[in-house]
Design an enzyme around this catalytic site. Structure first.
Site, PDB file in Angstrom:
ATOM      1  N   GLY A  87       0.837  -1.197   0.000  1.00 42.19           N
ATOM      2  CA  GLY A  87       0.000   0.000   0.000  1.00 42.19           C
ATOM      3  C   GLY A  87       0.870   1.243   0.000  1.00 42.19           C
ATOM      4  O   GLY A  87       2.027   1.218  -0.414  1.00 42.19           O
ATOM      5  N   ARG A  88       0.320   2.343   0.496  1.00 43.87           N
ATOM      6  CA  ARG A  88       1.081   3.590   0.526  1.00 43.87           C
ATOM      7  C   ARG A  88       1.955   3.720   1.760  1.00 43.87           C
ATOM      8  O   ARG A  88       2.883   4.524   1.795  1.00 43.87           O
ATOM      9  CB  ARG A  88       0.144   4.789   0.408  1.00 43.87           C
ATOM     10  CG  ARG A  88      -0.344   4.972  -1.018  1.00 43.87           C
ATOM     11  CD  ARG A  88      -1.020   6.300  -1.255  1.00 43.87           C
ATOM     12  NE  ARG A  88      -2.299   6.373  -0.574  1.00 43.87           N
ATOM     13  CZ  ARG A  88      -2.673   7.382   0.211  1.00 43.87           C
ATOM     14  NH1 ARG A  88      -1.896   8.398   0.417  1.00 43.87           N
ATOM     15  NH2 ARG A  88      -3.860   7.382   0.771  1.00 43.87           N
ATOM     16  N   GLU A  91       5.975   3.903   1.685  1.00 44.06           N
ATOM     17  CA  GLU A  91       6.712   5.077   1.207  1.00 44.06           C
ATOM     18  C   GLU A  91       7.126   5.982   2.349  1.00 44.06           C
ATOM     19  O   GLU A  91       8.123   6.701   2.247  1.00 44.06           O
ATOM     20  CB  GLU A  91       5.933   5.831   0.128  1.00 44.06           C
ATOM     21  CG  GLU A  91       4.677   6.495   0.594  1.00 44.06           C
ATOM     22  CD  GLU A  91       3.864   7.101  -0.547  1.00 44.06           C
ATOM     23  OE1 GLU A  91       3.253   8.155  -0.314  1.00 44.06           O
ATOM     24  OE2 GLU A  91       3.824   6.520  -1.638  1.00 44.06           O
ATOM     25  N   CYS A 117       3.842  -6.255  -2.684  1.00 49.93           N
ATOM     26  CA  CYS A 117       3.464  -5.034  -3.381  1.00 49.93           C
ATOM     27  C   CYS A 117       4.485  -3.909  -3.155  1.00 49.93           C
ATOM     28  O   CYS A 117       5.660  -4.057  -3.461  1.00 49.93           O
ATOM     29  CB  CYS A 117       2.053  -4.635  -2.966  1.00 49.93           C
ATOM     30  SG  CYS A 117       1.231  -3.483  -4.075  1.00 49.93           S
ATOM     31  N   HIS A 118       4.068  -2.799  -2.568  1.00 46.78           N
ATOM     32  CA  HIS A 118       4.955  -1.677  -2.292  1.00 46.78           C
ATOM     33  C   HIS A 118       5.773  -1.894  -1.018  1.00 46.78           C
ATOM     34  O   HIS A 118       6.666  -1.101  -0.723  1.00 46.78           O
ATOM     35  CB  HIS A 118       4.161  -0.378  -2.188  1.00 46.78           C
ATOM     36  CG  HIS A 118       3.663   0.128  -3.499  1.00 46.78           C
ATOM     37  ND1 HIS A 118       2.595  -0.448  -4.151  1.00 46.78           N
ATOM     38  CD2 HIS A 118       4.098   1.136  -4.292  1.00 46.78           C
ATOM     39  CE1 HIS A 118       2.385   0.194  -5.283  1.00 46.78           C
ATOM     40  NE2 HIS A 118       3.277   1.161  -5.402  1.00 46.78           N
ATOM     41  N   TYR A 137       5.143  -4.884  -6.811  1.00 43.41           N
ATOM     42  CA  TYR A 137       4.231  -4.229  -7.736  1.00 43.41           C
ATOM     43  C   TYR A 137       5.097  -3.667  -8.857  1.00 43.41           C
ATOM     44  O   TYR A 137       6.161  -3.099  -8.588  1.00 43.41           O
ATOM     45  CB  TYR A 137       3.434  -3.135  -7.024  1.00 43.41           C
ATOM     46  CG  TYR A 137       2.360  -2.542  -7.901  1.00 43.41           C
ATOM     47  CD1 TYR A 137       1.236  -3.293  -8.231  1.00 43.41           C
ATOM     48  CD2 TYR A 137       2.488  -1.267  -8.431  1.00 43.41           C
ATOM     49  CE1 TYR A 137       0.253  -2.771  -9.064  1.00 43.41           C
ATOM     50  CE2 TYR A 137       1.515  -0.737  -9.253  1.00 43.41           C
ATOM     51  CZ  TYR A 137       0.396  -1.498  -9.575  1.00 43.41           C
ATOM     52  OH  TYR A 137      -0.563  -0.992 -10.400  1.00 43.41           O
TER      53      TYR A 137
END
Length: 191
Positions: A87-88, A91, A117-118, A137
């Site tokens: 997800g976010r 980051e 993913c992320h 991802y």
């Protein structure tokens, strides 16, 4: 009972937190869900990423996920495995030096690590992918390459294993992602 440290954070991908957490508890692991600057009982907001034919995933509000352990109480030496949700959240989680130190510890000790993913952004920031084969991802692929890893382009429902590391592109891979993580954790499932 084996213990798993599970890193998540605000705007993590909903399925990539909820589903692996529940699957790992289902097989009998003690799973501590944590997020920097949060404690047991705090929530992280999640986001649902869906693949609807656009050039990238869409994002919708998810659920509130209640953390069951305090980040500051983690004794990293007590855990048998480490899972990083996507997800976010990755980051900004990758900016936390304690998170990066946790990742480095698991790699130094050759303990099982799973990232989806992320979540792989945290691995690249921790400088542990050099010479490793892994997936993520697709938009994270250039980061893997720049960090010295060998990006593997696989189906969205697949998992890639390189030694103690299991990675997957996104939540459709949960069955293979968790199956492969269980294998490197030493679990066997019989039916």
């Amino acid at each position: 009972m084996k213990k798993v440290l599970f890193l998540t954070g605000d705007y993590t991908e909903d399925y990539e937190t909820m589903v692996p957490f529940q699957m790992l508890e289902m097989v009998g692991y003690e799973v501590h869900t944590v997020c920097p600057d949060k404690k047991k009982g705090d929530i992280v907001k999640t986001a649902i990423h869906d693949f609807e034919g656009d050039q990238t995933y869409s994002e919708k509000p998810g659920h509130n996920f209640v953390l069951n352990y305090s980040f500051d109480d983690v004794d990293i030496t007590e855990y048998d495995g480490f899972v990083i949700a996507g997800g976010r959240a990755p980051e900004y989680l990758r900016l936390n030096t304690k998170v990066l130190d946790m990742v480095k510890y698991f790699f130094k000790e050759d303990k099982p690590v799973a990232a989806i993913c992320h979540g792989i952004q945290i691995l690249t920031a921790a400088d542990v992918v050099k010479g490793r084969k892994l997936t993520a991802y697709p938009a994270v692929g250039p980061e893997v390459t720049m960090a010295g890893g060998e990006f593997q382009s696989i189906a969205v429902d697949g998992a890639y294993v390189d030694g103690n590391l299991v990675t997957s592109p996104a939540w459709p891979a949960h069955p293979s992602f968790i199956r492969e993580f269980l294998k490197i954790m030493g679990a066997t499932v019989t039916i």
